[in-house]
Design a protein around this motif. Structure first.
Motif, short mmCIF file in Angstrom:
data_model
loop_
_atom_site.label_atom_id
_atom_site.label_comp_id
_atom_site.label_asym_id
_atom_site.label_seq_id
_atom_site.Cartn_x
_atom_site.Cartn_y
_atom_site.Cartn_z
N VAL A 67 32.94 39.92 37.70
CA VAL A 67 33.31 38.52 37.78
C VAL A 67 32.11 37.75 38.46
CG1 VAL A 67 34.33 37.54 39.75
CG2 VAL A 67 34.57 39.74 39.01
N THR A 68 32.16 36.62 37.58
CA THR A 68 30.98 35.11 37.33
C THR A 68 31.89 34.05 37.99
OG1 THR A 68 29.05 34.56 36.86
CG2 THR A 68 31.30 34.61 35.15
N ALA A 69 31.63 32.85 37.99
CA ALA A 69 32.04 31.45 38.09
C ALA A 69 30.51 30.69 37.64
CB ALA A 69 32.15 30.85 39.42
N CYS A 70 30.54 29.86 36.80
CA CYS A 70 28.90 29.35 36.48
C CYS A 70 28.71 28.04 37.23
CB CYS A 70 29.90 28.03 35.49
SG CYS A 70 28.33 27.82 34.50
N SER A 136 42.68 24.91 32.36
CA SER A 136 42.35 26.91 32.29
C SER A 136 42.28 27.48 29.99
CB SER A 136 43.52 28.30 32.70
OG SER A 136 42.93 27.95 34.27
N MET A 137 43.26 26.91 29.56
CA MET A 137 43.19 26.61 28.15
C MET A 137 41.32 26.25 27.49
SD MET A 137 44.07 27.90 25.37
CE MET A 137 44.53 27.63 23.16
N MET A 138 41.64 25.09 28.16
CA MET A 138 40.56 23.87 28.22
C MET A 138 39.00 24.62 28.07
SD MET A 138 42.03 21.33 26.69
CE MET A 138 43.53 22.47 25.95
N ILE A 139 38.50 25.50 29.28
CA ILE A 139 37.34 25.67 29.46
C ILE A 139 37.44 26.91 28.49
CG2 ILE A 139 36.12 27.70 31.10
CD1 ILE A 139 38.07 25.75 33.38
N ALA A 140 38.75 27.89 28.35
CA ALA A 140 38.94 28.80 27.18
C ALA A 140 38.14 28.10 26.17
CB ALA A 140 40.01 29.74 27.26
N ARG A 141 38.67 27.16 25.78
CA ARG A 141 38.30 26.91 24.23
C ARG A 141 36.21 26.30 24.61
NH1 ARG A 141 41.49 21.59 22.44
NH2 ARG A 141 39.77 21.26 21.59
N GLY A 142 36.60 26.07 25.75
CA GLY A 142 34.59 26.21 25.34
C GLY A 142 34.01 27.20 25.80
N ILE A 143 34.12 27.99 25.90
CA ILE A 143 34.28 29.46 25.83
C ILE A 143 33.69 29.69 24.24
CG2 ILE A 143 33.38 31.54 27.01
CD1 ILE A 143 35.70 30.80 29.19
N ASP A 199 40.13 27.69 36.27
CA ASP A 199 38.90 26.81 36.90
C ASP A 199 38.50 26.83 38.13
OD1 ASP A 199 41.14 26.41 38.40
OD2 ASP A 199 41.78 24.87 38.16
N VAL A 200 39.00 27.11 39.24
CA VAL A 200 37.91 27.46 40.34
C VAL A 200 38.42 28.58 41.66
CG1 VAL A 200 37.72 26.47 42.31
CG2 VAL A 200 37.71 25.20 40.70
N LEU A 201 37.56 29.39 41.62
CA LEU A 201 37.91 30.49 42.38
C LEU A 201 37.45 30.37 43.69
CD1 LEU A 201 36.97 33.93 41.96
CD2 LEU A 201 36.27 33.61 43.62
N THR A 221 40.11 46.76 29.78
CA THR A 221 38.53 46.63 30.81
C THR A 221 38.89 45.35 31.18
OG1 THR A 221 37.01 48.10 29.94
CG2 THR A 221 36.37 46.25 31.01
N ILE A 222 38.84 44.32 32.14
CA ILE A 222 39.09 43.43 33.17
C ILE A 222 38.47 42.57 33.52
CG2 ILE A 222 40.98 42.08 34.37
CD1 ILE A 222 42.29 44.72 34.42
N SER A 223 38.15 41.21 33.00
CA SER A 223 36.77 40.71 33.93
C SER A 223 37.30 39.83 34.14
CB SER A 223 35.47 40.77 33.24
OG SER A 223 35.15 41.72 32.64
N ALA A 224 37.09 38.77 34.88
CA ALA A 224 37.11 37.17 34.72
C ALA A 224 35.75 36.02 35.50
CB ALA A 224 37.49 37.23 36.75
N ALA A 225 36.71 35.42 35.22
CA ALA A 225 35.40 34.35 35.35
C ALA A 225 36.22 33.27 35.19
CB ALA A 225 34.22 34.46 33.65
N THR A 226 35.27 31.88 36.23
CA THR A 226 35.54 30.37 36.46
C THR A 226 34.66 29.65 36.28
OG1 THR A 226 35.41 30.36 39.08
CG2 THR A 226 36.99 31.33 37.83
N ALA A 227 35.41 28.34 36.36
CA ALA A 227 34.38 27.28 35.92
C ALA A 227 33.26 27.07 37.11
CB ALA A 227 34.76 25.74 35.45
N ALA A 228 34.23 26.78 38.56
CA ALA A 228 33.30 26.95 39.94
C ALA A 228 33.69 28.00 40.69
CB ALA A 228 33.84 25.39 39.51
N CYS A 229 33.01 28.27 41.69
CA CYS A 229 33.93 28.55 43.05
C CYS A 229 32.78 27.77 44.38
CB CYS A 229 33.13 29.95 42.73
SG CYS A 229 31.55 30.48 43.17
N ALA A 230 33.67 28.65 45.51
CA ALA A 230 32.66 27.93 46.25
C ALA A 230 31.55 27.64 46.41
CB ALA A 230 34.24 28.52 48.02
N GLY A 231 30.98 26.96 47.54
CA GLY A 231 29.31 26.28 47.40
C GLY A 231 28.63 27.70 48.11
#
Length: 232
Positions: A67-70, A136-143, A199-201, A221-231
């Motif tokens: 799991v990650t966020a950018c 979320s699709m726009m974020i996936a496009r960028g990835i 987008d945000v976790l 196998t399942i992983s997860a990624a978001t553009a942002a998360c709480a500071g």
């Protein structure tokens, strides 16, 4: 001055190009986000740490491989401005930019190798029609542009049009997204590694609800990624 440059100057006079993170005018060679903001956006580097706080938050709830966020998200911050532009101002390019940054962060990260499909968290068709796109699709496009991982947007659909998660408590968020997703073409995902994209976790309720729909597929196998998360 070439005709194209002249035309761009005229267009920019009436529709100025501004940074999606700070609102200042973009320079000629800048796109979507100015260079200053690109440098200042607060990266998490969570993609390097299998036991980062986001991953730990799912322990005992759902089995994610990684799991990650950018970026870190803070009120009134640049990342919040980017997300607001993406979700409420029709600025889909902000989503592609966020996805590109996320793609750069995971493309060489050992935890995120061997991913077969990017699976964006879907909107209900009514909400997507109103917004014009799924953020979320726009974020996936960028990835995908950075990593060349294909987008598997056919594998998950939202079957219930729920209210927005904004201003809901943690428990209300979990109830709001319970049983609202449905998996399609599950047989194609046997033995595959998918990366859920959002987008945000915040509480993780949405990603958890999505993951539970996939977890019984043999060998997945399942992983997860978001553009942002709480500071931090």
């Amino acid at each position: 001055m070439k005709f194209r440059e002249w035309l761009d100057c005229i267009i920019n006079l009436f529709y100025p190009r501004v940074c999606a993170a700070c609102g200042d005018a973009l320079l000629k060679d800048e796109e979507t986000v100015c260079l200053k903001c690109r440098y200042l956006l607060p990266k998490t580097s969570y993609e390097k740490n299998p036991e980062n706080p986001l991953a730990q938050g799912f322990y005992g709830r759902v089995k994610f491989h990684a799991v990650t966020a950018c970026f870190f998200f803070a009120k009134q911050g640049k990342v919040q401005h980017l997300i607001h532009e993406l979700k409420y101002k029709g600025n889909w390019e902000a989503g592609v930019f966020l996805g590109q940054q996320l793609g750069e962060s995971i493309k060489d990260a050992p935890l995120f190798q061997g991913i077969d499909y990017l699976v964006p968290v879907p909107l209900h068709p009514k909400r997507e029609k109103k917004r014009g796109y799924n953020q979320s699709m726009m974020i996936a496009r960028g990835i995908s542009e950075i990593t060349n991982i294909p987008i598997g947007d056919k594998y998950l659909v939202r079957v219930v049009n729920t209210a927005t998660q904004t201003k809901k408590s943690k428990e209300e968020r979990f109830q709001n997204v319970k049983d609202i997703f449905q998996v399609c073409h599950a047989e194609e995902l046997q033995g595959k590694h998918i990366l859920l994209i959002d987008d945000v976790l915040t509480t993780g309720a949405t990603l958890e609800s999505c993951a539970h729909k996939f977890e019984n597929i043999p060998g997945i196998t399942i992983s997860a990624a978001t553009a942002a998360c709480a500071g931090n």
